[in-house]
Design a protein around this motif. Sequence first.
Motif, PDB file in Angstrom:
ATOM      1  N   ASP A 107       0.983  -1.236   0.000  1.00 49.62           N
ATOM      2  CA  ASP A 107       0.022   0.106   0.089  1.00 49.62           C
ATOM      3  C   ASP A 107       0.849   1.369  -0.082  1.00 49.62           C
ATOM      4  O   ASP A 107       1.392   1.855   1.251  1.00 49.62           O
ATOM      5  CB  ASP A 107      -0.957   0.010   1.146  1.00 49.62           C
ATOM      6  N   TRP A 108       0.995   1.873  -1.198  1.00 49.04           N
ATOM      7  CA  TRP A 108       2.003   3.059  -1.367  1.00 49.04           C
ATOM      8  C   TRP A 108       1.644   4.258  -0.712  1.00 49.04           C
ATOM      9  O   TRP A 108       2.398   5.154  -0.650  1.00 49.04           O
ATOM     10  CB  TRP A 108       2.545   3.074  -2.555  1.00 49.04           C
ATOM     11  N   PRO A 119      10.767   4.664  -9.825  1.00 53.82           N
ATOM     12  CA  PRO A 119      10.053   3.459 -10.343  1.00 53.82           C
ATOM     13  C   PRO A 119      10.635   2.235  -9.943  1.00 53.82           C
ATOM     14  O   PRO A 119      10.165   1.173  -9.638  1.00 53.82           O
ATOM     15  CB  PRO A 119       9.695   3.853 -11.756  1.00 53.82           C
ATOM     16  N   ILE A 120      12.044   2.225 -10.056  1.00 58.26           N
ATOM     17  CA  ILE A 120      12.959   0.958  -9.952  1.00 58.26           C
ATOM     18  C   ILE A 120      12.666   0.646  -8.614  1.00 58.26           C
ATOM     19  O   ILE A 120      12.719  -0.698  -8.206  1.00 58.26           O
ATOM     20  CB  ILE A 120      14.212   1.321 -10.204  1.00 58.26           C
ATOM     21  N   ALA A 121      12.506   1.470  -7.683  1.00 55.64           N
ATOM     22  CA  ALA A 121      12.368   1.170  -6.142  1.00 55.64           C
ATOM     23  C   ALA A 121      11.042   0.774  -5.664  1.00 55.64           C
ATOM     24  O   ALA A 121      10.684   0.331  -4.458  1.00 55.64           O
ATOM     25  CB  ALA A 121      13.296   1.977  -5.255  1.00 55.64           C
ATOM     26  N   MET A 127       9.691  -3.184  -1.802  1.00 58.43           N
ATOM     27  CA  MET A 127      10.224  -1.739  -1.937  1.00 58.43           C
ATOM     28  C   MET A 127      11.889  -2.059  -1.865  1.00 58.43           C
ATOM     29  O   MET A 127      12.201  -3.035  -1.069  1.00 58.43           O
ATOM     30  CB  MET A 127       9.993  -0.938  -0.660  1.00 58.43           C
ATOM     31  N   VAL A 128      12.585  -1.535  -2.968  1.00 55.06           N
ATOM     32  CA  VAL A 128      14.001  -1.698  -2.698  1.00 55.06           C
ATOM     33  C   VAL A 128      14.810  -0.913  -1.519  1.00 55.06           C
ATOM     34  O   VAL A 128      14.576   0.167  -1.373  1.00 55.06           O
ATOM     35  CB  VAL A 128      14.915  -1.214  -3.960  1.00 55.06           C
ATOM     36  N   PHE A 297      17.137   3.434  -2.465  1.00 53.13           N
ATOM     37  CA  PHE A 297      16.920   4.804  -3.109  1.00 53.13           C
ATOM     38  C   PHE A 297      16.031   5.636  -2.254  1.00 53.13           C
ATOM     39  O   PHE A 297      15.402   6.560  -2.778  1.00 53.13           O
ATOM     40  CB  PHE A 297      16.083   4.506  -4.236  1.00 53.13           C
ATOM     41  N   ALA A 298      16.637   6.056  -0.902  1.00 55.45           N
ATOM     42  CA  ALA A 298      15.778   6.976  -0.131  1.00 55.45           C
ATOM     43  C   ALA A 298      16.056   8.411  -0.909  1.00 55.45           C
ATOM     44  O   ALA A 298      17.288   8.665  -1.181  1.00 55.45           O
ATOM     45  CB  ALA A 298      16.427   6.928   1.259  1.00 55.45           C
TER      46      ALA A 298
END
Length: 348
Positions: A107-108, A119-121, A127-128, A297-298
Motif C-alpha cells: 500500500d504505497w 520507479p525502480i524502487a 520496496m528496494v 533509493f531513499a
Amino acid sequence: MTAVTRREMSRLALGGAALASFGTSTRAQAVTITVNGSGGSLAKSLERIYEKPFTAETGIGVRATAPVSLAKLKAMVETGNMEWDLTEMGGADMIEAVKNGWLTEIDWSIVDPDNKLPPIARQKYGMVTSTFSTVIAYRTDKFGGKVPKSWADFWDVKSFPGPRALQDSPVQNLEFALLADGVPADKLYPLDVERAFKKLDQIKRNVAAWWTTGAQQVQLLVDGEAVMGTVWNGRVPPLKKEGKPVDIIWNGGALQLSYWAVPKGAKHPKEAMRYMKSRLDPDKGAQLLQDSPYPGFAPGLIEKVDPALAKTLPIHPDNVAVQYSFNPEYWSEHRPKLTERWAAWLLS
C-alpha cells in the motif's frame, strides 16, 4: 462540598484499579512486528538507526529474526502459520515469491504517500531497500599506469597481463562475457548462451581461481593471486582505506536489488508498511552508510553524504549510468539448466 462516604470511596478505588488494569492490558497488547533479515553485524546497526527510533515514535515494537529463507516463507504461507510481518528478499527470491502468490501488495499510500521513490524502487510487491553491484576490481600497481576500463579490457590479457578471478557460477559471467564481446548492455537479455560460452573459452586458461565467497574474492587480489577479478562493490573501499592498491571499474557492473516484502498472511501488514516508510529517511540512510555500503533509493540520500563517499555507491547517477540492470527473472527460469552446463564447461 458534598461529603464522600466510605462506600463511595471504595467504588472509586475499585474503578481506579480497573482503569490501571486496563492501561496495563493495553500496553501488553501493543503490536510488535517481526522483521526477517540477514542478521549478522548489520542487525545491530538497523536496530540502532531504525528499529528503536520507530518504536519510540509509534509504540510499535520491532522483533528482528534471521536468516532469510524462501523455503520457510513458502512453508509459512502454505500452512497459514505466518511468523513474519516483513522479510528481506533478493531479486530471484522476489520473482519466485510473486509468481507463487506468497506476498501482499504494498500500500504505497502508507509507504510512500508523496510518490518520491523512483520507479525502480517502488514495485507492486516490494520496496528496494538496498543495492549492490558485481564489478571489476583490479590491482593499480600491475599495469604500468594503464587503467582497465571495461570487460573488453578484462579479456585483453596482452594489454593487461596477469591472472584473473571470477565467481564459480554462470550467473553474471555469461553477461560479462557478452559485454566483453561487444553486446550492448540494454540488449543482453535473453542471453546468447552460445556466444557467451565461446567468449568465456578465450579467458578460461587465464582464470587462476573461481571464487565462491566474498572474503575469497578480495583476498585473491590482496595476495596478488589475481590482478583483476569480480567483486561485490562494498568489499573494495575498506581495502583502499587500508592502503591496498586496488580499485573498481563501474563500467559494465551488474546492478542488483534487495527488497522488503510483506508476506501473504502477515498478522500486522499495515504496521509493517509503516516501518517500511522509515527506511526512506535520508538522514537515517546516511547513518547506515557508515556501516553498510549497500544503500537503497531513499529520496535525498545522495545529497546527505560526502561527495567522495557518494561516488563509491551503486546508486550514484554516474555509476547507474554505466551499469546494466541484472535480470533475476531470466535466471529464475534458466539457472538450473545453465548451472549444469557451467559445471560441465569447467571440467572440459
